[in-house]
Design a protein around this motif. Sequence first.
Motif: not given
Length: 43
Positions: A1-17
């Motif tokens: 589960m933690k890996d999924y959260i980290e992947e989503r956080a990176v995806e969100i950050a990349n989208y914002i940038i």
Amino acid sequence: MKDYIEERAVEIANYIIETNATVRQTAKKFGISKSTVHMEVTK
């Protein structure tokens, strides 16, 4: 589960940038709350 959260956080950050989106726009795009966006990107 933690890996999924980290992947989503990176995806969100990349989208914002890449799109210079606001927290509100990002939350709408990913179908999550503004507080979730803030929490995931800041941690």
